[in-house]
Write a protein that holds these residues in place. Structure first.
Motif, mmCIF file in Angstrom:
data_model
loop_
_atom_site.group_PDB
_atom_site.id
_atom_site.type_symbol
_atom_site.label_atom_id
_atom_site.label_comp_id
_atom_site.label_asym_id
_atom_site.label_seq_id
_atom_site.Cartn_x
_atom_site.Cartn_y
_atom_site.Cartn_z
ATOM 1 N N ILE A 164 46.088 46.260 47.038
ATOM 2 C CA ILE A 164 45.345 46.588 45.820
ATOM 3 C C ILE A 164 44.706 47.963 45.956
ATOM 4 O O ILE A 164 44.769 48.790 45.032
ATOM 5 N N ALA A 165 44.112 48.243 47.108
ATOM 6 C CA ALA A 165 43.479 49.546 47.317
ATOM 7 C C ALA A 165 44.495 50.678 47.243
ATOM 8 O O ALA A 165 44.181 51.776 46.756
ATOM 9 N N ALA A 166 45.728 50.412 47.711
ATOM 10 C CA ALA A 166 46.787 51.434 47.681
ATOM 11 C C ALA A 166 47.528 51.459 46.350
ATOM 12 O O ALA A 166 48.487 52.223 46.187
ATOM 13 N N ARG A 167 47.115 50.601 45.405
ATOM 14 C CA ARG A 167 47.731 50.496 44.073
ATOM 15 C C ARG A 167 49.201 50.077 44.148
ATOM 16 O O ARG A 167 50.018 50.440 43.306
ATOM 17 N N LYS A 168 49.514 49.284 45.164
ATOM 18 C CA LYS A 168 50.883 48.776 45.293
ATOM 19 C C LYS A 168 51.066 47.463 44.537
ATOM 20 O O LYS A 168 52.189 47.095 44.214
ATOM 21 N N ILE A 169 49.963 46.733 44.305
ATOM 22 C CA ILE A 169 50.027 45.541 43.469
ATOM 23 C C ILE A 169 48.881 45.582 42.477
ATOM 24 O O ILE A 169 47.822 46.166 42.749
ATOM 25 N N SER A 170 49.091 44.974 41.349
ATOM 26 C CA SER A 170 48.087 44.904 40.297
ATOM 27 C C SER A 170 47.318 43.590 40.395
ATOM 28 O O SER A 170 47.932 42.533 40.557
ATOM 29 N N PRO A 171 45.990 43.606 40.297
ATOM 30 C CA PRO A 171 45.245 42.350 40.257
ATOM 31 C C PRO A 171 45.693 41.422 39.142
ATOM 32 O O PRO A 171 45.686 40.195 39.307
ATOM 33 N N VAL A 172 46.119 41.993 38.007
ATOM 34 C CA VAL A 172 46.588 41.160 36.901
ATOM 35 C C VAL A 172 47.887 40.457 37.272
ATOM 36 O O VAL A 172 48.053 39.250 37.036
ATOM 37 N N GLU A 173 48.821 41.182 37.849
ATOM 38 C CA GLU A 173 50.089 40.569 38.249
ATOM 39 C C GLU A 173 49.878 39.547 39.353
ATOM 40 O O GLU A 173 50.537 38.496 39.375
ATOM 41 N N LEU A 174 48.966 39.823 40.263
ATOM 42 C CA LEU A 174 48.666 38.866 41.323
ATOM 43 C C LEU A 174 48.084 37.591 40.715
ATOM 44 O O LEU A 174 48.484 36.477 41.079
ATOM 45 N N ALA A 175 47.150 37.733 39.788
ATOM 46 C CA ALA A 175 46.563 36.557 39.145
ATOM 47 C C ALA A 175 47.611 35.761 38.376
ATOM 48 O O ALA A 175 47.635 34.522 38.433
ATOM 49 N N LYS A 176 48.491 36.439 37.660
ATOM 50 C CA LYS A 176 49.535 35.744 36.908
ATOM 51 C C LYS A 176 50.481 35.001 37.844
ATOM 52 O O LYS A 176 50.922 33.878 37.544
ATOM 53 N N THR A 177 50.802 35.616 38.982
ATOM 54 C CA THR A 177 51.658 34.952 39.970
ATOM 55 C C THR A 177 51.010 33.664 40.466
ATOM 56 O O THR A 177 51.664 32.619 40.583
ATOM 57 N N GLN A 178 49.707 33.731 40.759
ATOM 58 C CA GLN A 178 49.014 32.544 41.268
ATOM 59 C C GLN A 178 48.890 31.474 40.196
ATOM 60 O O GLN A 178 49.057 30.285 40.483
ATOM 61 N N LEU A 179 48.642 31.870 38.961
ATOM 62 C CA LEU A 179 48.538 30.891 37.871
ATOM 63 C C LEU A 179 49.871 30.182 37.646
ATOM 64 O O LEU A 179 49.909 28.963 37.404
ATOM 65 N N GLU A 180 50.954 30.920 37.732
ATOM 66 C CA GLU A 180 52.272 30.305 37.581
ATOM 67 C C GLU A 180 52.550 29.356 38.743
ATOM 68 O O GLU A 180 53.130 28.278 38.557
ATOM 69 N N ARG A 181 52.119 29.730 39.925
ATOM 70 C CA ARG A 181 52.306 28.866 41.099
ATOM 71 C C ARG A 181 51.496 27.578 40.943
ATOM 72 O O ARG A 181 51.971 26.492 41.299
ATOM 73 N N ILE A 182 50.307 27.684 40.407
ATOM 74 C CA ILE A 182 49.492 26.498 40.153
ATOM 75 C C ILE A 182 50.198 25.583 39.155
ATOM 76 O O ILE A 182 50.274 24.362 39.350
ATOM 77 N N ARG A 183 50.726 26.154 38.068
ATOM 78 C CA ARG A 183 51.437 25.353 37.073
ATOM 79 C C ARG A 183 52.636 24.631 37.684
ATOM 80 O O ARG A 183 52.931 23.485 37.341
#
Length: 462
Positions: A13-32
């Motif tokens: 995240i600090a290096a801007r290699k992943i987006s917090p939004v995309e990370l959150a969406k990935t985790q929400l989909e995994r929860i579903r």
């Protein structure tokens, strides 16, 4: 992305290699996709999660990230009050309870930029479980869903092991962080009593309750505790002292450290499984090889610590719940009400004797650790049992490995040491002097870095 550690995600995240939004969406989909098999969540707060993630992404773009927890997906054990969001203690009595204020530690993590995905299963009021007569089912172990997670931070342990969240909150009155950490194969620390505020966390037993973090690695627990610890004048047990840098000693190895082994706890007092004992022995061999001094020590029997802690726990819990027990006895689940109602038979002299004995045990452990840096024991006796086979009085049948450090208030962490014959995790427990968390993280991190266990995830999570 779902198998990232907090340390790895923070770097990306600090290096801007992943987006917090995309990370959150990935985790929400995994929860579903996965949580219907695990029941680790009581409530998914998708709208809140995406709002938190978008705010973190804005800070990421602006170069104003708040630290290593900014943008990290977490969830809270459902005894942590969350303002405007249902907090139930997994109980019918609080089925529709919506607090007006965050718990102190919930607010601290939010201020650090964490992304809250929801509220996690627990045992009823952090004591009654695994129960099948509550509004929600008990959490399942992702290594084998027919098996127990331990409790009471059951949902947190399951959700982290399954990669649904990167970290979460737990509470620990007699082992409720370290038990699920052990059976779910993750890391979890009960900090020193008074290091983390309990304000806004539904209590079980005030003199034994601790708030702490759980995560995949000891390093991640250090990062989470950094965002959780600190003085809170509203908690009368809170200690006013500077918060240490919990990651400062990571990477230093164990050379020169003095390690005591309470071998009789797990070989005699409550004999642990072959796999558990083998894992501890292998860890001790590693510590010796790396230059630590390792020697056996003797304390009072584990049963002494357990008797004191259990009696105080149930009587303090009964004191809190007695009004509701009188008015709404059958609204509690069977396990909670029967376990706590037992305290109605405890006399005043019993409590005085337990309190006196507790002081002696605290002194004993302090003296034993004067010339030691940490002590080692088991976290649990073995692999997770089948959830359907856990008896009502399981926590009274044999002495606990974790209760000694609730009785004394000393910090203790559980880390995975491998897998048993059934393919389920086993673990060891490392404990230290009060406020020695940096040393515990140092030792746990050295062990985790030298062993392959952090590379293995439950098959259902592939």
């Amino acid at each position: 992305m779902s198998t990232l550690t907090i340390a790895e995600a923070a770097t990306q995240i600090a290096a801007r290699k992943i987006s917090p939004v995309e990370l959150a969406k990935t985790q929400l989909e995994r929860i579903r996709r996965l949580d219907p098999q695990l029941d680790s969540f009581l409530l998914v707060t998708e709208e809140r999660a995406l709002a938190d993630a978008k705010a973190a992404e804005t800070r990421q773009t602006a170069g104003t990230l708040r630290g290593k927890l900014d943008g990290i997906p977490i969830a809270h054990k459902d005894i942590y009050n969350t303002a405007g969001i249902r907090t139930t203690a997994h109980s019918k009595l609080l089925e529709h309870n919506v607090p007006a204020r965050d718990a102190h530690t919930v607010r601290k993590w939010a201020d650090a930029g964490t992304v809250m995905l929801g509220k996690l299963a627990t045992h009823e009021f952090a004591f009654g479980g695994p129960s099948f007569d509550l509004p929600w089912p008990p959490a399942r172990n992702p290594w084998n869903r027919e098996h127990f997670t331990a409790g009471s931070s059951s949902g947190t342990g399951a959700a982290i092991a399954a990669g649904l969240i990167l970290g979460g909150t737990g509470s620990d009155t007699g082992g409720s962080i370290r038990g699920p950490a052990a059976l779910c194969g993750i890391a979890g620390i009960k900090p020193t009593y008074g290091l983390s505020s309990r304000v806004g966390i539904l209590p079980l037993a005030f003199s034994l309750d601790h708030a702490g973090p759980m995560a995949w690695t000891a390093e991640d627990c250090a990062l989470l505790l950094q965002g959780m610890a600190g003085y809170d004048p509203e908690d009368p047990a809170s200690v006013e002292r500077p918060v240490a840098d919990f990651t400062a000693d990571l990477g230093r190895g164990v050379k020169g450290l003095r390690i005591g082994v309470v071998r009789h706890f797990f070989e005699t007092d409550n004999r642990a499984s072959d796999a558990t004992r083998a894992g501890i022995d292998a860890a001790l061999d590693f510590f010796r090889k790396e230059g630590a001094e390792v020697r056996d020590i003797t304390l009072s029997p584990a049963a002494d610590y357990h008797a004191v802690g259990y009696l105080l726990m149930v009587t303090e819990a009964y004191t809190l719940h007695a009004p509701w027990l009188r008015e709404r006895f059958t609204d509690y689940g069977e396990l909670f009400r029967d376990r706590v109602a037992l305290a109605a038979t405890v006399s005043g002299p019993d409590i005085v004797q337990a309190t006196r004995r507790r002081r002696l045990l605290c002194h004993e452990m302090a003296v034993a650790m004067e010339n030691l840096d940490i002590i080692v024991s088991a976290s649990q006796a073995g692999e997770a049992p089948r959830i359907a086979d856990v008896p009502k009085w399981a926590n009274m049948e044999k002495p606990s490995f974790t209760m000694p450090f609730n009785v004394t208030g000393f910090p203790a962490i559980s880390v995975c040491t491998g897998f048993g014959e059934g393919g389920l995790p086993v673990a060891m427990q490392l404990a230290g002097k009060p406020f020695s968390e940096p040393t515990l993280f140092r030792v746990a991190h050295a062990y985790e870095g030298a062993t392959p266990w952090r590379n293995r995830r439950p098959a259902m999570c592939d």
